[in-house]
Design a protein around this motif. Structure first.
Motif, PDB file in Angstrom:
ATOM      1  N   ALA A  67     -12.891  45.371 -41.680  1.00  0.00           N
ATOM      2  CA  ALA A  67     -13.518  44.124 -41.227  1.00  0.00           C
ATOM      3  C   ALA A  67     -15.039  44.216 -41.306  1.00  0.00           C
ATOM      4  O   ALA A  67     -15.714  43.264 -41.707  1.00  0.00           O
ATOM      5  N   ASN A  68     -15.576  45.396 -40.916  1.00  0.00           N
ATOM      6  CA  ASN A  68     -17.027  45.575 -40.994  1.00  0.00           C
ATOM      7  C   ASN A  68     -17.513  45.505 -42.437  1.00  0.00           C
ATOM      8  O   ASN A  68     -18.574  44.949 -42.731  1.00  0.00           O
ATOM      9  N   GLN A  69     -16.719  46.106 -43.346  1.00  0.00           N
ATOM     10  CA  GLN A  69     -17.078  46.062 -44.751  1.00  0.00           C
ATOM     11  C   GLN A  69     -17.086  44.634 -45.272  1.00  0.00           C
ATOM     12  O   GLN A  69     -18.015  44.210 -45.979  1.00  0.00           O
ATOM     13  N   GLU A  70     -16.034  43.877 -44.898  1.00  0.00           N
ATOM     14  CA  GLU A  70     -15.977  42.480 -45.319  1.00  0.00           C
ATOM     15  C   GLU A  70     -17.123  41.678 -44.720  1.00  0.00           C
ATOM     16  O   GLU A  70     -17.725  40.830 -45.393  1.00  0.00           O
ATOM     17  N   GLU A  71     -17.411  41.966 -43.429  1.00  0.00           N
ATOM     18  CA  GLU A  71     -18.514  41.263 -42.772  1.00  0.00           C
ATOM     19  C   GLU A  71     -19.840  41.580 -43.439  1.00  0.00           C
ATOM     20  O   GLU A  71     -20.684  40.700 -43.641  1.00  0.00           O
ATOM     21  N   ARG A  72     -20.013  42.860 -43.812  1.00  0.00           N
ATOM     22  CA  ARG A  72     -21.242  43.265 -44.465  1.00  0.00           C
ATOM     23  C   ARG A  72     -21.392  42.583 -45.830  1.00  0.00           C
ATOM     24  O   ARG A  72     -22.466  42.091 -46.182  1.00  0.00           O
ATOM     25  N   LEU A  73     -20.305  42.547 -46.576  1.00  0.00           N
ATOM     26  CA  LEU A  73     -20.346  41.881 -47.873  1.00  0.00           C
ATOM     27  C   LEU A  73     -20.634  40.392 -47.730  1.00  0.00           C
ATOM     28  O   LEU A  73     -21.391  39.808 -48.512  1.00  0.00           O
ATOM     29  N   GLN A  74     -20.024  39.793 -46.690  1.00  0.00           N
ATOM     30  CA  GLN A  74     -20.249  38.368 -46.467  1.00  0.00           C
ATOM     31  C   GLN A  74     -21.699  38.095 -46.083  1.00  0.00           C
ATOM     32  O   GLN A  74     -22.304  37.127 -46.544  1.00  0.00           O
ATOM     33  N   LEU A  75     -22.265  38.959 -45.215  1.00  0.00           N
ATOM     34  CA  LEU A  75     -23.660  38.797 -44.824  1.00  0.00           C
ATOM     35  C   LEU A  75     -24.588  38.942 -46.023  1.00  0.00           C
ATOM     36  O   LEU A  75     -25.548  38.171 -46.185  1.00  0.00           O
ATOM     37  N   GLU A  76     -24.298  39.937 -46.886  1.00  0.00           N
ATOM     38  CA  GLU A  76     -25.129  40.116 -48.075  1.00  0.00           C
ATOM     39  C   GLU A  76     -25.033  38.910 -48.998  1.00  0.00           C
ATOM     40  O   GLU A  76     -26.024  38.460 -49.566  1.00  0.00           O
ATOM     41  N   GLU A  77     -23.818  38.391 -49.133  1.00  0.00           N
ATOM     42  CA  GLU A  77     -23.635  37.219 -49.986  1.00  0.00           C
ATOM     43  C   GLU A  77     -24.372  36.001 -49.418  1.00  0.00           C
ATOM     44  O   GLU A  77     -25.035  35.255 -50.139  1.00  0.00           O
ATOM     45  N   ASN A  78     -24.251  35.811 -48.081  1.00  0.00           N
ATOM     46  CA  ASN A  78     -24.947  34.694 -47.451  1.00  0.00           C
ATOM     47  C   ASN A  78     -26.456  34.835 -47.579  1.00  0.00           C
ATOM     48  O   ASN A  78     -27.169  33.852 -47.797  1.00  0.00           O
ATOM     49  N   HIS A  79     -26.937  36.094 -47.422  1.00  0.00           N
ATOM     50  CA  HIS A  79     -28.378  36.315 -47.562  1.00  0.00           C
ATOM     51  C   HIS A  79     -28.842  35.986 -48.974  1.00  0.00           C
ATOM     52  O   HIS A  79     -29.894  35.368 -49.170  1.00  0.00           O
ATOM     53  N   SER A  80     -28.035  36.379 -49.962  1.00  0.00           N
ATOM     54  CA  SER A  80     -28.394  36.077 -51.346  1.00  0.00           C
ATOM     55  C   SER A  80     -28.406  34.573 -51.591  1.00  0.00           C
ATOM     56  O   SER A  80     -29.296  34.043 -52.257  1.00  0.00           O
ATOM     57  N   LYS A  81     -27.401  33.881 -51.022  1.00  0.00           N
ATOM     58  CA  LYS A  81     -27.351  32.437 -51.193  1.00  0.00           C
ATOM     59  C   LYS A  81     -28.565  31.768 -50.554  1.00  0.00           C
ATOM     60  O   LYS A  81     -29.173  30.860 -51.125  1.00  0.00           O
ATOM     61  N   ARG A  82     -28.919  32.221 -49.309  1.00  0.00           N
ATOM     62  CA  ARG A  82     -30.076  31.648 -48.632  1.00  0.00           C
ATOM     63  C   ARG A  82     -31.358  31.901 -49.419  1.00  0.00           C
ATOM     64  O   ARG A  82     -32.210  31.027 -49.539  1.00  0.00           O
ATOM     65  N   THR A  83     -31.475  33.103 -49.981  1.00  0.00           N
ATOM     66  CA  THR A  83     -32.672  33.429 -50.754  1.00  0.00           C
ATOM     67  C   THR A  83     -32.762  32.557 -51.996  1.00  0.00           C
ATOM     68  O   THR A  83     -33.828  32.016 -52.319  1.00  0.00           O
ATOM     69  N   ARG A  84     -31.626  32.424 -52.697  1.00  0.00           N
ATOM     70  CA  ARG A  84     -31.633  31.582 -53.893  1.00  0.00           C
ATOM     71  C   ARG A  84     -31.941  30.127 -53.545  1.00  0.00           C
ATOM     72  O   ARG A  84     -32.693  29.450 -54.247  1.00  0.00           O
ATOM     73  N   ALA A  85     -31.337  29.651 -52.436  1.00  0.00           N
ATOM     74  CA  ALA A  85     -31.585  28.266 -52.032  1.00  0.00           C
ATOM     75  C   ALA A  85     -33.058  28.050 -51.690  1.00  0.00           C
ATOM     76  O   ALA A  85     -33.648  27.028 -52.044  1.00  0.00           O
ATOM     77  N   MET A  86     -33.645  29.026 -50.977  1.00  0.00           N
ATOM     78  CA  MET A  86     -35.050  28.908 -50.608  1.00  0.00           C
ATOM     79  C   MET A  86     -35.943  28.923 -51.846  1.00  0.00           C
ATOM     80  O   MET A  86     -36.881  28.120 -51.960  1.00  0.00           O
ATOM     81  N   MET A  87     -35.645  29.820 -52.807  1.00  0.00           N
ATOM     82  CA  MET A  87     -36.450  29.883 -54.015  1.00  0.00           C
ATOM     83  C   MET A  87     -36.315  28.601 -54.832  1.00  0.00           C
ATOM     84  O   MET A  87     -37.308  28.083 -55.363  1.00  0.00           O
ATOM     85  N   ASP A  88     -35.087  28.067 -54.917  1.00  0.00           N
ATOM     86  CA  ASP A  88     -34.886  26.808 -55.652  1.00  0.00           C
ATOM     87  C   ASP A  88     -35.636  25.668 -54.975  1.00  0.00           C
ATOM     88  O   ASP A  88     -36.238  24.812 -55.644  1.00  0.00           O
TER      89      ASP A  88
END
Length: 467
Positions: A67-88
């Motif tokens: 669960a922690n691994q999945e949570e970590r992957l999800q957080l990284e994915e969300n962070h990447s999405k937020r970064t891309r959205a902010m840059m766009d």
């Protein structure tokens, strides 16, 4: 004969006793066997239970790790999405402002061309009468110019004389250290360090038209503007430079701070530093594996031209009785209050209330001890750099560069133990950020409650909710 038979047969009573003794022996043996079987069965059941508990604990640990691994992957994915959205978003915003500036420039050029054409027409009308005299005079001037030797490039751009007395005093070696700190929020040695670090990037060469502004004056314009938040017209008077020049210098130096100093003074800690930070935070709160204290603050801005509703700040509007807009700065700090990560430029977030159990309140009390470090660091950040306390003249697309420079300069001052003047102390009001949905993951909620339970039962969660 009969007498002999009677003598050979044993008495019936003796046979009965022997049979009873035999039966007793068999009963004792059976009882011992039953006791041993019961003990063996009980022991087997205990061993089986222990094995099952161990297997269950192992399965729970595996599930938690998964669960922690999945949570970590999800957080990284969300962070990447937020970064891309902010840059766009900022890319679109910059394109919008470039188009607006291009259209404005075209309009001004057309207006200037029309004015120039009208001036030429008027001049031609006035000069028609004296055309003959002008032609003679022109021929004489041309002849004189042909005879005169060619001179070197002596032309200089006319520059309005402005007083630089205040900056010359500050730049003097005899200027008092305390007065310098009041003006620039740092000592002379720290200021010299920053100038030396940025010299290769911000230095300019003299031209035929004008002398370049020295590096120290360039850096001073930027830092004084960030420290005081004073309008550009006052910056212009203090440093003897034009308003547009001061505006340009502030953005150039902030950009240099981001590109040169940020990778050195604002970065995620390495493995050894992470270990030290975890130990320090655990000694503060009793919560293990904490690598940073996070806080989010509002930065007031003028009403933007696009997406106005996204930047509306309800709490500040209600408090000030005036429509307010802001962007947010989210930062992670170490136990010393030094930023290790910042996220700049998102619109204002809405606030919400959570309904918590008393165990979760006790947990939040310990979390509050960690978050207090970040909150106090943000208070020093805003106290040191006055431009963050009021609506700025900086355009929205340039704000991330300016705010990032403030965070880097804050770190340099903190690392060099630059004491903040008590008169500059700033109190954060209505700045707490509570997300609409506190925890979106069931695994995260379970982990939070587990930590809260362990803290409570190991006497780390405080007693204010237990008394």
């Amino acid at each position: 004969m009969n007498e002999n038979k009677q003598q050979q047969q044993p008495p019936p009573q003796r046979k009965r006793r022997r049979r009873e003794n035999t039966n007793d022996s068999v009963g004792v043996v059976d009882a011992d066997v039953d006791v041993k079987q019961v003990k063996t069965k009980g022991l087997n059941e205990i061993i089986t239970s222990l094995i099952l508990l161990e297997d269950q604990e192992k399965n729970d640990l595996d599930e938690l790790e998964k669960a922690n691994q999945e949570e970590r992957l999800q957080l990284e994915e969300n962070h990447s999405k937020r970064t891309r959205a902010m840059m766009d978003y900022y890319s679109d915003l910059q394109d919008y402002h470039k188009d607006a500036e291009r259209a404005e420039g075209t309009r001004k050029r057309k207006a200037k061309a029309n004015a120039f054409a009208a001036t030429n027409v008027a001049a031609m009308a006035i000069g028609t009468a004296g055309g003959a005299e002008d032609s003679v005079s022109s021929e004489q001037n041309l002849a004189a110019n042909d005879k005169a030797p060619a001179a070197g490039p002596q032309r200089r751009l006319w520059v309005k004389n402005r007083s630089k007395d205040w900056w010359d005093q500050c730049n003097s070696p005899d200027f008092p250290e305390e007065e310098f700190k009041k003006a620039f929020r740092m000592g002379k040695e720290t200021f010299d360090l920053i100038c030396n670090e940025l010299s290769s990037v911000v230095a300019k060469e003299n031209t035929m038209l004008r002398d370049a502004v020295p590096v120290r004056q360039r850096v001073a314009v930027c830092i004084w503007r960030l420290a005081t938040g004073e309008p550009l017209r006052l910056v212009s008077k203090k440093f003897g430079l034009g308003i547009s020049t001061c505006h340009k210098l502030v953005l150039e130096v902030c950009s240099a701070i981001r590109s040169v100093l940020m990778p050195k003074y604002l970065r995620w800690p390495d493995e050894e530093s992470v270990r030290r930070i975890k130990e320090e935070f655990e000694s503060i709160s009793g919560i293990p594996n904490v690598v940073g204290s996070m806080y989010t603050t509002h930065i007031p801005i003028i009403a933007p031209k696009i997406s106005v509703a996204a930047y509306f700040n309800r709490r500040h509007t209600e408090r000030n009785q005036k429509t307010s807009y802001s962007i947010t700065v989210q930062g992670v700090v170490d136990p010393r209050g030094v930023f290790t990560d910042v996220c700049i430029g998102y619109p204002s977030m809405t606030d919400d209330q959570q309904h918590l159990t008393w165990t979760q309140h006790a947990f939040n009390e310990k979390i509050g001890e960690i978050q207090r470090i970040a909150k106090e660091s943000f208070a020093r950040l805003k106290g040191r750099w006055g431009c963050l306390q009021k609506r700025t003249e900086v355009k929205l697309q340039d704000l991330p560069v300016v705010l990032g420079a403030c965070c880097v300069l804050h770190n340099i001052c903190e690392l060099r133990n630059e004491r903040l003047d008590p008169s500059l102390k700033f109190e954060l009001i209505d700045d707490e950020m509570v997300p609409e949905i506190g925890l979106r993951s069931a695994n995260a909620m379970k982990a939070r409650d587990t930590i809260a339970h362990n803290l409570l039962h190991h006497n780390h969660a405080g007693t204010s909710f237990l008394s």
